[in-house]
Design a protein around this motif. Structure first.
Motif, PDB file in Angstrom:
ATOM      1  N   GLY A   1      29.286  67.469  39.604  1.00 39.78           N
ATOM      2  CA  GLY A   1      30.510  68.060  40.133  1.00 39.78           C
ATOM      3  C   GLY A   1      30.707  67.863  41.625  1.00 39.78           C
ATOM      4  N   VAL A   2      29.733  67.284  42.305  1.00 39.30           N
ATOM      5  CA  VAL A   2      29.832  67.045  43.740  1.00 39.30           C
ATOM      6  C   VAL A   2      30.199  65.581  43.941  1.00 39.30           C
ATOM      7  CG1 VAL A   2      28.586  67.023  45.935  1.00 39.30           C
ATOM      8  CG2 VAL A   2      28.131  68.804  44.255  1.00 39.30           C
ATOM      9  N   THR A   3      31.224  65.314  44.765  1.00 35.61           N
ATOM     10  CA  THR A   3      31.673  63.937  44.947  1.00 35.61           C
ATOM     11  C   THR A   3      31.007  63.246  46.131  1.00 35.61           C
ATOM     12  OG1 THR A   3      33.542  64.688  46.259  1.00 35.61           O
ATOM     13  CG2 THR A   3      33.913  64.379  43.895  1.00 35.61           C
ATOM     14  N   ALA A   4      30.208  63.956  46.910  1.00 30.79           N
ATOM     15  CA  ALA A   4      29.551  63.341  48.056  1.00 30.79           C
ATOM     16  C   ALA A   4      28.575  62.268  47.582  1.00 30.79           C
ATOM     17  CB  ALA A   4      28.810  64.399  48.867  1.00 30.79           C
ATOM     18  N   HIS A   5      28.586  61.141  48.263  1.00 35.60           N
ATOM     19  CA  HIS A   5      27.710  60.043  47.897  1.00 35.60           C
ATOM     20  C   HIS A   5      27.395  59.240  49.142  1.00 35.60           C
ATOM     21  CE1 HIS A   5      31.134  57.387  48.372  1.00 35.60           C
ATOM     22  NE2 HIS A   5      31.821  58.231  47.634  1.00 35.60           N
ATOM     23  N   SER A   6      26.533  58.261  48.990  1.00 34.06           N
ATOM     24  CA  SER A   6      26.213  57.374  50.100  1.00 34.06           C
ATOM     25  C   SER A   6      27.204  56.222  50.062  1.00 34.06           C
ATOM     26  CB  SER A   6      24.779  56.853  49.963  1.00 34.06           C
ATOM     27  OG  SER A   6      23.879  57.920  50.016  1.00 34.06           O
ATOM     28  N   GLY A   7      28.372  56.439  50.625  1.00 33.11           N
ATOM     29  CA  GLY A   7      29.426  55.434  50.589  1.00 33.11           C
ATOM     30  C   GLY A   7      29.520  54.653  51.886  1.00 33.11           C
ATOM     31  N   GLU A   8      29.788  53.368  51.749  1.00 32.02           N
ATOM     32  CA  GLU A   8      30.018  52.503  52.904  1.00 32.02           C
ATOM     33  C   GLU A   8      31.468  52.054  52.852  1.00 32.02           C
ATOM     34  OE1 GLU A   8      27.232  49.289  53.365  1.00 32.02           O
ATOM     35  OE2 GLU A   8      25.573  50.542  52.708  1.00 32.02           O
ATOM     36  N   TYR A   9      32.176  52.243  53.961  1.00 28.75           N
ATOM     37  CA  TYR A   9      33.595  51.932  54.008  1.00 28.75           C
ATOM     38  C   TYR A   9      33.895  50.673  54.813  1.00 28.75           C
ATOM     39  CZ  TYR A   9      34.066  56.421  51.842  1.00 28.75           C
ATOM     40  OH  TYR A   9      33.964  57.457  50.961  1.00 28.75           O
ATOM     41  N   ASP A  10      32.894  50.110  55.448  1.00 26.96           N
ATOM     42  CA  ASP A  10      33.043  48.854  56.169  1.00 26.96           C
ATOM     43  C   ASP A  10      31.699  48.144  56.177  1.00 26.96           C
ATOM     44  OD1 ASP A  10      31.612  50.366  58.020  1.00 26.96           O
ATOM     45  OD2 ASP A  10      33.282  50.573  59.395  1.00 26.96           O
ATOM     46  N   GLY A  11      31.593  47.068  56.920  1.00 23.20           N
ATOM     47  CA  GLY A  11      30.367  46.280  56.922  1.00 23.20           C
ATOM     48  C   GLY A  11      30.571  44.974  56.183  1.00 23.20           C
ATOM     49  N   ALA A  12      29.578  44.105  56.257  1.00 25.22           N
ATOM     50  CA  ALA A  12      29.679  42.755  55.715  1.00 25.22           C
ATOM     51  C   ALA A  12      29.896  42.730  54.204  1.00 25.22           C
ATOM     52  CB  ALA A  12      28.429  41.959  56.079  1.00 25.22           C
ATOM     53  N   ILE A  13      29.186  43.576  53.472  1.00 30.40           N
ATOM     54  CA  ILE A  13      29.304  43.564  52.007  1.00 30.40           C
ATOM     55  C   ILE A  13      30.716  43.960  51.585  1.00 30.40           C
ATOM     56  CG2 ILE A  13      28.491  44.636  49.858  1.00 30.40           C
ATOM     57  CD1 ILE A  13      25.734  44.890  51.224  1.00 30.40           C
ATOM     58  N   VAL A  14      31.252  45.011  52.194  1.00 31.82           N
ATOM     59  CA  VAL A  14      32.605  45.472  51.868  1.00 31.82           C
ATOM     60  C   VAL A  14      33.635  44.438  52.333  1.00 31.82           C
ATOM     61  CG1 VAL A  14      34.304  47.304  52.232  1.00 31.82           C
ATOM     62  CG2 VAL A  14      31.899  47.890  51.903  1.00 31.82           C
ATOM     63  N   ALA A  15      33.424  43.826  53.494  1.00 30.94           N
ATOM     64  CA  ALA A  15      34.338  42.795  53.998  1.00 30.94           C
ATOM     65  C   ALA A  15      34.358  41.587  53.055  1.00 30.94           C
ATOM     66  CB  ALA A  15      33.946  42.374  55.407  1.00 30.94           C
ATOM     67  N   ASN A  16      33.201  41.190  52.536  1.00 31.30           N
ATOM     68  CA  ASN A  16      33.141  40.065  51.596  1.00 31.30           C
ATOM     69  C   ASN A  16      33.880  40.383  50.301  1.00 31.30           C
ATOM     70  OD1 ASN A  16      31.657  38.500  53.370  1.00 31.30           O
ATOM     71  ND2 ASN A  16      29.689  39.003  52.447  1.00 31.30           N
ATOM     72  N   GLU A  17      33.725  41.601  49.802  1.00 30.55           N
ATOM     73  CA  GLU A  17      34.433  41.998  48.585  1.00 30.55           C
ATOM     74  C   GLU A  17      35.936  42.049  48.837  1.00 30.55           C
ATOM     75  OE1 GLU A  17      35.000  43.335  44.526  1.00 30.55           O
ATOM     76  OE2 GLU A  17      33.668  41.984  45.611  1.00 30.55           O
ATOM     77  N   THR A  18      36.340  42.525  50.009  1.00 31.10           N
ATOM     78  CA  THR A  18      37.754  42.554  50.363  1.00 31.10           C
ATOM     79  C   THR A  18      38.325  41.139  50.379  1.00 31.10           C
ATOM     80  OG1 THR A  18      37.464  44.580  51.656  1.00 31.10           O
ATOM     81  CG2 THR A  18      39.426  43.270  52.119  1.00 31.10           C
ATOM     82  N   ALA A  19      37.591  40.201  50.965  1.00 31.96           N
ATOM     83  CA  ALA A  19      38.029  38.804  51.003  1.00 31.96           C
ATOM     84  C   ALA A  19      38.124  38.232  49.588  1.00 31.96           C
ATOM     85  CB  ALA A  19      37.076  37.978  51.852  1.00 31.96           C
ATOM     86  N   ARG A  20      37.159  38.568  48.719  1.00 32.15           N
ATOM     87  CA  ARG A  20      37.188  38.101  47.333  1.00 32.15           C
ATOM     88  C   ARG A  20      38.421  38.620  46.612  1.00 32.15           C
ATOM     89  NH1 ARG A  20      35.850  39.164  42.033  1.00 32.15           N
ATOM     90  NH2 ARG A  20      35.717  41.393  42.413  1.00 32.15           N
ATOM     91  N   LEU A  21      38.714  39.913  46.791  1.00 29.38           N
ATOM     92  CA  LEU A  21      39.892  40.503  46.173  1.00 29.38           C
ATOM     93  C   LEU A  21      41.179  39.854  46.664  1.00 29.38           C
ATOM     94  CD1 LEU A  21      38.904  44.271  46.214  1.00 29.38           C
ATOM     95  CD2 LEU A  21      39.193  42.833  44.198  1.00 29.38           C
ATOM     96  N   LYS A  22      41.287  39.655  47.965  1.00 30.58           N
ATOM     97  CA  LYS A  22      42.492  39.041  48.533  1.00 30.58           C
ATOM     98  C   LYS A  22      42.705  37.633  47.974  1.00 30.58           C
ATOM     99  CE  LYS A  22      42.956  41.596  52.841  1.00 30.58           C
ATOM    100  NZ  LYS A  22      42.949  41.500  54.315  1.00 30.58           N
ATOM    101  N   LYS A  23      41.628  36.904  47.776  1.00 32.32           N
ATOM    102  CA  LYS A  23      41.725  35.553  47.212  1.00 32.32           C
ATOM    103  C   LYS A  23      42.260  35.622  45.783  1.00 32.32           C
ATOM    104  CE  LYS A  23      39.101  31.344  46.473  1.00 32.32           C
ATOM    105  NZ  LYS A  23      37.804  30.685  46.603  1.00 32.32           N
ATOM    106  N   ILE A  24      41.707  36.516  44.984  1.00 32.39           N
ATOM    107  CA  ILE A  24      42.162  36.666  43.588  1.00 32.39           C
ATOM    108  C   ILE A  24      43.628  37.106  43.544  1.00 32.39           C
ATOM    109  CG2 ILE A  24      41.876  38.017  41.453  1.00 32.39           C
ATOM    110  CD1 ILE A  24      38.850  38.105  42.152  1.00 32.39           C
ATOM    111  N   LEU A  25      44.002  38.011  44.473  1.00 30.03           N
ATOM    112  CA  LEU A  25      45.364  38.546  44.500  1.00 30.03           C
ATOM    113  C   LEU A  25      46.362  37.593  45.145  1.00 30.03           C
ATOM    114  CD1 LEU A  25      44.466  42.201  45.549  1.00 30.03           C
ATOM    115  CD2 LEU A  25      45.093  41.389  43.258  1.00 30.03           C
ATOM    116  N   GLY A  26      45.863  36.503  45.731  1.00 28.89           N
ATOM    117  CA  GLY A  26      46.750  35.539  46.378  1.00 28.89           C
ATOM    118  C   GLY A  26      47.308  36.016  47.700  1.00 28.89           C
ATOM    119  N   LEU A  27      46.515  36.807  48.415  1.00 27.18           N
ATOM    120  CA  LEU A  27      46.970  37.345  49.713  1.00 27.18           C
ATOM    121  C   LEU A  27      46.367  36.573  50.874  1.00 27.18           C
ATOM    122  CD1 LEU A  27      46.588  41.125  48.889  1.00 27.18           C
ATOM    123  CD2 LEU A  27      48.628  39.738  48.739  1.00 27.18           C
TER     124      LEU A  27
END
Length: 100
Positions: free
Chosen positions: A74-100
């Protein structure tokens, strides 16, 4: 990280094409995830909250990396990362798939 775009199909199909599965609707946001490995635990995983504007048809997705499952039920707190290389790479992957 945030991506804003206008999808040509419904957001569930777009996220499925990007390798994400639907978790649940939370108010006016939809939650999707994509595990980073096939370990069976489901973590670490990329996690997206998507919100579709009914008027403009713009979709905003907010991406972060969940490092581990929440410790307490019931607790939503987690060890989340909102930036950094791994998240940036996934963002780039998504943008490529989405044609952005």
């Amino acid at each position: 990280m945030r991506i804003i775009f206008r999808p040509k199909e419904n957001i569930q199909n777009v996220m499925r094409r990007c390798g994400y599965f639907f978790i649940r609707a939370e108010g006016d946001e939809l939650s999707f995830a994509r595990p980073m490995s096939s370990s069976g635990s489901g973590y670490p995983r990329f996690h997206i909250y998507a919100k579709v504007d009914d008027v403009s048809r713009e979709t905003t997705i907010n991406l972060h990396l969940d490092q581990k499952k929440p410790v307490y039920e019931g607790v939503t707190a987690h060890s989340g990362e909102y930036d950094g290389a791994i998240v940036a790479n996934e963002t780039a992957r998504l943008k490529k798939i989405l044609g952005l």
